[in-house]
Design a protein around this motif. Structure first.
Motif, PDB file in Angstrom:
ATOM      1  N   ILE A   3      24.480 -12.509 -60.650  1.00 18.58           N
ATOM      2  CA  ILE A   3      23.537 -11.555 -61.219  1.00 18.58           C
ATOM      3  C   ILE A   3      22.448 -11.241 -60.199  1.00 18.58           C
ATOM      4  N   GLY A  28      25.838  -6.855 -63.914  1.00 19.19           N
ATOM      5  CA  GLY A  28      25.428  -7.558 -62.705  1.00 19.19           C
ATOM      6  C   GLY A  28      23.959  -7.479 -62.365  1.00 19.19           C
ATOM      7  N   LYS A  30      19.742  -7.916 -63.802  1.00 22.49           N
ATOM      8  CA  LYS A  30      18.833  -8.437 -64.823  1.00 22.49           C
ATOM      9  C   LYS A  30      17.396  -8.261 -64.357  1.00 22.49           C
TER      10      LYS A  30
END
Length: 217
Positions: A3, A28, A30
């Protein structure tokens, strides 16, 4: 899939939250946190915790604007990739932001898909520009170039062509049968020879001097 973390620096709270929702919807990516200006961002970063991979940066903000903040980030946190996300479409401001160290430049009226592409390309390849921004940069390079083009060695030209591709520097080293350290040396030498500061500058130089051809529509 690892991520990739993002911080949004935007002084309009509702817009900032809307962008957060968009980014969190992308595979993918955040959002770590939101900041309302550059000073608050730098206060967060100075503790060396929650350092993001990418920052979506507005330009026109109170206390510390996006251009000045990006200059500081480029010097103190060069590993962070800054994407300008702003309403500012003035050519002078665009160039100032890119010279400050922003890797990509988007207007806030961009489609959702363009924002997602910009995040992916900036993280993977180090930069992303729309055709308009690419043309502006090439024209700027034409205006600023007042010296005779330096002589480039054959291997430097080979490296330069590879730098225009989607290959990472490590992959370029493998393709040229060189060590990553040697490829870093080619990169740094070309930065100095061509008077550029990043991979974007290498690509633009290669396009201008027909070392690499690309169709910009």
């Amino acid at each position: 899939m690892k991520i990739k973390t993002v911080v949004i620096v935007e002084d309009h709270k509702l817009l900032s939250q809307a962008i957060e929702g968009l980014v969190n919807s992308f595979d993918g990516f955040k959002v770590l946190y939101l900041c309302s200006n550059g000073q608050k961002l730098l206060e967060k970063l100075k503790f060396q915790k929650n350092i993001p991979d990418l920052i979506l940066m507005d330009i026109n903000m109170p206390i510390l604007n996006g251009i000045e903040t990006t200059k500081i980030l480029t010097k103190e946190f060069p590993e962070i990739k800054v994407i300008a996300l702003t309403v500012e479409s003035d050519d002078k401001l665009i160039l100032e932001m890119l010279k400050a160290g922003a890797k990509s430049y988007l207007l806030k009226d961009a489609e959702k898909e363009v924002l997602e592409t910009a995040l992916n390309h900036t993280e993977s390849f180090g930069y992303y520009h729309t055709p308009k921004i690419s043309n502006l940069l090439i024209n700027s390079l034409n205006d600023q170039e007042k010296y005779e083009s330096p002589h480039l060695k054959e291997r430097e030209i080979e490296f330069l062509r590879h730098a225009c591709s989607e290959l990472t520097y490590k992959e370029i080293a493998e393709k040229m049968y060189l060590s990553p350290k040697t490829v870093d040396g080619y990169r740094d030498t070309l930065f100095q020879k061509l008077n550029v500061k990043n991979r974007i500058g290498l690509v633009l130089y290669a396009i201008k001097h027909k070392i690499f051809n690309i169709n910009i529509k």
